[in-house]
Design a protein around this motif. Structure first.
Motif, PDB file in Angstrom:
ATOM      1  N   ARG A  64       0.850  -1.189   0.000  1.00 39.84           N
ATOM      2  CA  ARG A  64       0.000   0.000   0.000  1.00 39.84           C
ATOM      3  C   ARG A  64       0.889   1.244   0.000  1.00 39.84           C
ATOM      4  O   ARG A  64       1.968   1.237   0.580  1.00 39.84           O
ATOM      5  N   HIS A  65       0.405   2.297  -0.661  1.00 43.76           N
ATOM      6  CA  HIS A  65       1.154   3.559  -0.699  1.00 43.76           C
ATOM      7  C   HIS A  65       0.178   4.714  -0.520  1.00 43.76           C
ATOM      8  O   HIS A  65      -1.017   4.582  -0.791  1.00 43.76           O
ATOM      9  N   CYS A  98       5.944   9.263  -0.608  1.00 48.41           N
ATOM     10  CA  CYS A  98       4.945   8.333  -0.096  1.00 48.41           C
ATOM     11  C   CYS A  98       4.919   8.510   1.415  1.00 48.41           C
ATOM     12  O   CYS A  98       5.966   8.443   2.068  1.00 48.41           O
ATOM     13  N   LEU A 100       3.928   6.552   3.566  1.00 49.71           N
ATOM     14  CA  LEU A 100       4.199   5.297   4.261  1.00 49.71           C
ATOM     15  C   LEU A 100       5.647   4.841   4.073  1.00 49.71           C
ATOM     16  O   LEU A 100       6.149   4.013   4.835  1.00 49.71           O
ATOM     17  N   HIS A 101       6.309   5.347   3.007  1.00 52.51           N
ATOM     18  CA  HIS A 101       7.719   5.006   2.735  1.00 52.51           C
ATOM     19  C   HIS A 101       8.403   6.301   2.317  1.00 52.51           C
ATOM     20  O   HIS A 101       8.422   6.627   1.125  1.00 52.51           O
ATOM     21  N   MET A 104      10.511   7.083  -0.849  1.00 53.08           N
ATOM     22  CA  MET A 104       9.910   7.145  -2.197  1.00 53.08           C
ATOM     23  C   MET A 104       9.596   8.599  -2.507  1.00 53.08           C
ATOM     24  O   MET A 104       8.744   9.199  -1.847  1.00 53.08           O
TER      25      MET A 104
HETATM   26 CU    CU Z   1       4.761   3.779  -0.256  1.00 58.00          CU
END
Ligand code: CU
Length: 113
Positions: A64-65, A98, A100-101, A104
Motif C-alpha cells: 500500500r502507498h 509516499c 508510508l515510505h 519514495m
Molecule cells: Cu509507499
C-alpha cells in the motif's frame, strides 16, 4: 415579422457556433499523464506537464502507498492498495513522497508556455 425571424435565426446560429468553439478549445487543452507505482518507486520519478494537465498515479505494487505533497499548498491521497489510482489536476511544480515510505520521492514539473 419575417425580418424578426431572420434576425432570431441568425442570433441562434452565432450562439451555437460560439458554444462549439468553447467546448472544442476546452477539450484540446488538458492531457492525462500516468505515473506507475511499483517496486517502491514512482515511474517516471520526474514528470513534466503543462499547467492544467491531469496526472494519474496507479499502484501496481503489492504494497500500500499514500501520496503526499511536500510543496506549498500540500495535498494527500487516500491509502492506495494494488490497483487503486489517484487523479490530480496540476497547477504548479510539486514535490511529493509516499507517506508510508518516505524514501519514495517524485516530482511533477509544470512548464509554462
Ligand atoms: Cu509507499
Amino acid at each position: 415579422m419575417r425580418f424578426q425571424i431572420i434576425i432570431l435565426t441568425f442570433f441562434c446560429l452565432i450562439l451555437s457556433s460560439m458554444f462549439v468553439w468553447v467546448t472544442n478549445s476546452l477539450a484540446v487543452q488538458s492531457q492525462e499523464h500516468i505515473v506507475e507505482i511499483s517496486a517502491l518507486r514512482f515511474s517516471p520519478t520526474s514528470l513534466e506537464v503543462k499547467s492544467g494537465d491531469v496526472v494519474k498515479w496507479v499502484n501496481k505494487d503489492n504494497r500500500r502507498h499514500q501520496l503526499m505533497s511536500i510543496s506549498e499548498g500540500g495535498w494527500r491521497s487516500r491509502i492506495l492498495r494494488r490497483g487503486d489510482s489517484f487523479v490530480l489536476f496540476v497547477g504548479k511544480t510539486t514535490f511529493y513522497i509516499c507517506a508510508l515510505h518516505s524514501n519514495m520521492r517524485g516530482e511533477i514539473k509544470v512548464r509554462s508556455d
